[in-house]
Design a protein around this motif. Structure first.
Motif, PDB file in Angstrom:
ATOM      1  N   VAL A 126     -11.186  28.754 -12.007  1.00 51.07           N
ATOM      2  CA  VAL A 126     -11.255  30.044 -11.316  1.00 51.07           C
ATOM      3  C   VAL A 126     -12.568  30.768 -11.592  1.00 51.07           C
ATOM      4  O   VAL A 126     -13.054  31.526 -10.747  1.00 51.07           O
ATOM      5  CB  VAL A 126     -10.056  30.943 -11.705  1.00 51.07           C
ATOM      6  CG1 VAL A 126      -8.760  30.363 -11.163  1.00 51.07           C
ATOM      7  CG2 VAL A 126      -9.970  31.154 -13.214  1.00 51.07           C
ATOM      8  N   ALA A 127     -13.172  30.535 -12.769  1.00 51.25           N
ATOM      9  CA  ALA A 127     -14.404  31.252 -13.115  1.00 51.25           C
ATOM     10  C   ALA A 127     -15.584  30.779 -12.271  1.00 51.25           C
ATOM     11  O   ALA A 127     -16.332  31.596 -11.708  1.00 51.25           O
ATOM     12  CB  ALA A 127     -14.705  31.076 -14.597  1.00 51.25           C
ATOM     13  N   THR A 128     -15.773  29.463 -12.170  1.00 49.05           N
ATOM     14  CA  THR A 128     -16.872  28.963 -11.352  1.00 49.05           C
ATOM     15  C   THR A 128     -16.582  29.192  -9.868  1.00 49.05           C
ATOM     16  O   THR A 128     -17.505  29.385  -9.065  1.00 49.05           O
ATOM     17  CB  THR A 128     -17.140  27.478 -11.636  1.00 49.05           C
ATOM     18  OG1 THR A 128     -15.921  26.722 -11.500  1.00 49.05           O
ATOM     19  CG2 THR A 128     -17.683  27.285 -13.052  1.00 49.05           C
ATOM     20  N   TRP A 129     -15.300  29.164  -9.492  1.00 48.04           N
ATOM     21  CA  TRP A 129     -14.923  29.519  -8.109  1.00 48.04           C
ATOM     22  C   TRP A 129     -15.351  30.943  -7.809  1.00 48.04           C
ATOM     23  O   TRP A 129     -15.969  31.220  -6.779  1.00 48.04           O
ATOM     24  CB  TRP A 129     -13.414  29.365  -7.931  1.00 48.04           C
ATOM     25  CG  TRP A 129     -12.886  29.661  -6.551  1.00 48.04           C
ATOM     26  CD1 TRP A 129     -12.642  28.765  -5.560  1.00 48.04           C
ATOM     27  CD2 TRP A 129     -12.535  30.958  -6.012  1.00 48.04           C
ATOM     28  NE1 TRP A 129     -12.161  29.413  -4.435  1.00 48.04           N
ATOM     29  CE2 TRP A 129     -12.082  30.761  -4.687  1.00 48.04           C
ATOM     30  CE3 TRP A 129     -12.561  32.252  -6.527  1.00 48.04           C
ATOM     31  CZ2 TRP A 129     -11.669  31.803  -3.864  1.00 48.04           C
ATOM     32  CZ3 TRP A 129     -12.147  33.307  -5.712  1.00 48.04           C
ATOM     33  CH2 TRP A 129     -11.708  33.074  -4.394  1.00 48.04           C
ATOM     34  N   TRP A 130     -15.016  31.873  -8.707  1.00 48.97           N
ATOM     35  CA  TRP A 130     -15.336  33.286  -8.500  1.00 48.97           C
ATOM     36  C   TRP A 130     -16.850  33.493  -8.407  1.00 48.97           C
ATOM     37  O   TRP A 130     -17.336  34.238  -7.560  1.00 48.97           O
ATOM     38  CB  TRP A 130     -14.765  34.133  -9.635  1.00 48.97           C
ATOM     39  CG  TRP A 130     -14.964  35.611  -9.447  1.00 48.97           C
ATOM     40  CD1 TRP A 130     -15.993  36.373  -9.923  1.00 48.97           C
ATOM     41  CD2 TRP A 130     -14.131  36.500  -8.696  1.00 48.97           C
ATOM     42  NE1 TRP A 130     -15.859  37.676  -9.531  1.00 48.97           N
ATOM     43  CE2 TRP A 130     -14.711  37.779  -8.773  1.00 48.97           C
ATOM     44  CE3 TRP A 130     -12.944  36.332  -7.984  1.00 48.97           C
ATOM     45  CZ2 TRP A 130     -14.157  38.895  -8.164  1.00 48.97           C
ATOM     46  CZ3 TRP A 130     -12.376  37.436  -7.353  1.00 48.97           C
ATOM     47  CH2 TRP A 130     -12.979  38.699  -7.452  1.00 48.97           C
ATOM     48  N   THR A 163     -19.056  15.517 -10.552  1.00 45.56           N
ATOM     49  CA  THR A 163     -20.468  15.523 -10.154  1.00 45.56           C
ATOM     50  C   THR A 163     -21.296  16.079 -11.303  1.00 45.56           C
ATOM     51  O   THR A 163     -20.802  16.861 -12.124  1.00 45.56           O
ATOM     52  CB  THR A 163     -20.714  16.402  -8.910  1.00 45.56           C
ATOM     53  OG1 THR A 163     -20.165  17.710  -9.127  1.00 45.56           O
ATOM     54  CG2 THR A 163     -20.115  15.804  -7.653  1.00 45.56           C
ATOM     55  N   ALA A 164     -22.574  15.698 -11.334  1.00 47.87           N
ATOM     56  CA  ALA A 164     -23.475  16.213 -12.364  1.00 47.87           C
ATOM     57  C   ALA A 164     -23.682  17.720 -12.182  1.00 47.87           C
ATOM     58  O   ALA A 164     -23.743  18.468 -13.169  1.00 47.87           O
ATOM     59  CB  ALA A 164     -24.808  15.485 -12.310  1.00 47.87           C
ATOM     60  N   ALA A 165     -23.779  18.168 -10.932  1.00 45.12           N
ATOM     61  CA  ALA A 165     -23.989  19.599 -10.683  1.00 45.12           C
ATOM     62  C   ALA A 165     -22.837  20.417 -11.247  1.00 45.12           C
ATOM     63  O   ALA A 165     -23.057  21.457 -11.885  1.00 45.12           O
ATOM     64  CB  ALA A 165     -24.137  19.856  -9.185  1.00 45.12           C
ATOM     65  N   PHE A 166     -21.609  19.953 -11.034  1.00 50.91           N
ATOM     66  CA  PHE A 166     -20.473  20.714 -11.544  1.00 50.91           C
ATOM     67  C   PHE A 166     -20.340  20.558 -13.055  1.00 50.91           C
ATOM     68  O   PHE A 166     -19.929  21.495 -13.740  1.00 50.91           O
ATOM     69  CB  PHE A 166     -19.183  20.288 -10.852  1.00 50.91           C
ATOM     70  CG  PHE A 166     -18.015  21.177 -11.190  1.00 50.91           C
ATOM     71  CD1 PHE A 166     -18.025  22.511 -10.830  1.00 50.91           C
ATOM     72  CD2 PHE A 166     -16.921  20.696 -11.890  1.00 50.91           C
ATOM     73  CE1 PHE A 166     -16.965  23.356 -11.157  1.00 50.91           C
ATOM     74  CE2 PHE A 166     -15.858  21.524 -12.224  1.00 50.91           C
ATOM     75  CZ  PHE A 166     -15.884  22.859 -11.854  1.00 50.91           C
ATOM     76  N   ALA A 167     -20.701  19.398 -13.591  1.00 49.13           N
ATOM     77  CA  ALA A 167     -20.667  19.213 -15.041  1.00 49.13           C
ATOM     78  C   ALA A 167     -21.599  20.207 -15.732  1.00 49.13           C
ATOM     79  O   ALA A 167     -21.230  20.838 -16.733  1.00 49.13           O
ATOM     80  CB  ALA A 167     -21.067  17.777 -15.391  1.00 49.13           C
ATOM     81  N   HIS A 168     -22.794  20.377 -15.203  1.00 44.25           N
ATOM     82  CA  HIS A 168     -23.753  21.308 -15.809  1.00 44.25           C
ATOM     83  C   HIS A 168     -23.326  22.756 -15.604  1.00 44.25           C
ATOM     84  O   HIS A 168     -23.501  23.590 -16.503  1.00 44.25           O
ATOM     85  CB  HIS A 168     -25.147  21.062 -15.246  1.00 44.25           C
ATOM     86  CG  HIS A 168     -25.809  19.837 -15.808  1.00 44.25           C
ATOM     87  ND1 HIS A 168     -26.429  19.818 -17.039  1.00 44.25           N
ATOM     88  CD2 HIS A 168     -25.914  18.580 -15.313  1.00 44.25           C
ATOM     89  CE1 HIS A 168     -26.907  18.608 -17.282  1.00 44.25           C
ATOM     90  NE2 HIS A 168     -26.605  17.838 -16.254  1.00 44.25           N
ATOM     91  N   ALA A 169     -22.749  23.064 -14.439  1.00 45.29           N
ATOM     92  CA  ALA A 169     -22.247  24.424 -14.209  1.00 45.29           C
ATOM     93  C   ALA A 169     -21.122  24.751 -15.183  1.00 45.29           C
ATOM     94  O   ALA A 169     -21.043  25.861 -15.724  1.00 45.29           O
ATOM     95  CB  ALA A 169     -21.760  24.572 -12.769  1.00 45.29           C
TER      96      ALA A 169
END
Length: 378
Positions: A126-130, A163-169
């Motif tokens: 929910v945090a990265t979604w927000w 994904t790498a992008a989401f892993a780093h986020a």
């Protein structure tokens, strides 16, 4: 001795899942992919019960499903409900005695003590979604959920991300010491009967009620198109979210086979998502040879750069123009569809299973060291 020559399973896994969206597809495909390597996976479902077609597929493939009736972390009313659910899953693990627990809802680990190593998959939160969809300070209802996820991430023996992008986020937002290991999702191609119409159409699919999917942009773009715009998926979610279709034709929730039927007609597939840690619907469309029009966000760039047209998520004018460009140029549309199909070959169930098995093996080297990952990568 190979895994297939064992008298019993090489490995027993308790995996949590939900039947609301992509997590169900991920869990079932992972269970099926690893089963051929001697891994027995028991699915413990939280949230709404699986539909008949979902259960039928699991049973057809010999996968045991336990419908727990427990709440999902993102639909629970308070932190205590999630804590109780985590404790219930931990108790289930104590009874089943798996070698590995694979949590697709890491918040369950915040207050649960498990009797074996735990792998947690960072599908979304929910945090990265927000951050991607709304921006600004987290509301209270999201803040306590985020804290539970933070505890779960830090308690896990290993974190995976698609994904790498989401892993780093994820690592950035939760201040993790280590970036989650990337194991890209795979999808088993599904066959379906194509609709009778031969007319070209634009198509999107997913949880339409989820603002992160940005169905509203597709719906607005539909008013500018000269071809039909169809959308598969529910307009209402289990968390009370609702959205209306004003210009696109809403098809409602469809089975995997029904979605595959529409995709087999090779429509122009559209994802205007503002938040998409992976995007299984995009993969399904690419497997079917559909030309892709995608939102320009880091995860979709990582996966499909060079195999799609990209637009800014909320620019419905640009979205309509890109769809119109492909609808007017059959040669370009077919070439892009073939490029997408070729790229999709890298995101197979075999490759995903190999990545998951490698994670398991790193935690249980003496137990699963004999499992061949060469075959899993096929």
């Amino acid at each position: 001795m190979s895994a297939r020559q064992q008298t019993g399973p090489a490995l027993r896994v308790l995996m949590t899942a939900d039947a609301v969206g992509g997590v169900w597809q991920y869990a079932l495909d992972a269970a099926e992919g690893m089963r051929s390597h001697g891994v027995e996976t028991i699915l413990a479902v939280l949230g709404p019960s699986p539909s008949k077609d979902q259960l039928d597929r699991a049973r057809t493939n010999g996968i045991e499903v336990i419908d727990t009736g427990l709440p999902l972390d993102w639909t629970a009313g308070q932190a205590g409900e999630v804590a109780a659910a985590g404790q219930a899953i931990a108790q289930l693990a104590a009874e089943i005695r798996p070698d590995i627990v694979h949590l697709n809802s890491p918040a369950l680990l915040a207050d649960g003590s498990f009797p074996c190593p735990v792998v947690a998959m960072c599908h979304s939160c929910v945090a990265t979604w927000w951050e991607s969809v709304r921006g600004g300070p987290l509301p209270e209802a999201f803040a306590w959920r985020t804290e539970l996820i933070r505890k779960g991430y830090r308690a896990a023996d290993m974190l995976l991300a698609p994904t790498a992008a989401f892993a780093h986020a994820t690592a950035r937002f939760y201040d993790l010491a280590d970036v989650p290991t990337v194991v890209r999702n795979g999808r088993r191609p599904v066959r379906g009967e194509a609709p009778r119409t031969r007319e070209l159409f634009a198509f999107t699919a997913g949880r339409l009620w989820d603002d992160g999917k940005n169905f509203a942009a597709f719906d607005r773009a539909a008013s500018r198109l000269s071809i039909p715009a169809l959308a598969a998926g529910p307009l209402g979610g289990p968390n009370g979210a609702q959205i209306a279709a004003h210009h696109a034709t809403a098809l409602g929730r469809l089975s995997d086979q029904e979605v595959a039927g529409y995709l087999s007609a090779q429509p122009i597939f559209v994802s205007a998502a503002k938040y998409e840690p992976f995007g299984l619907a995009v993969l399904e469309a690419a497997q079917a040879g559909c030309a892709l029009v995608l939102s320009d966000i880091p995860t979709l760039r990582e996966l499909w750069d060079g195999a799609a047209l990209y637009v800014t998520p909320d620019d419905d004018g640009a979205l309509a123009r890109s769809i119109g460009r492909l609808s007017a140029d059959e040669t370009m549309r077919r070439a892009m569809g073939e490029t997408a199909r070729e790229r999709a070959g890298a995101y197979s169930v075999g490759a995903m299973s190999a990545g998951i098995l490698s994670a398991y093996r790193s935690l249980l080297p003496s137990k699963v060291g004999f499992i061949s990952l060469k075959g899993a990568a096929a």
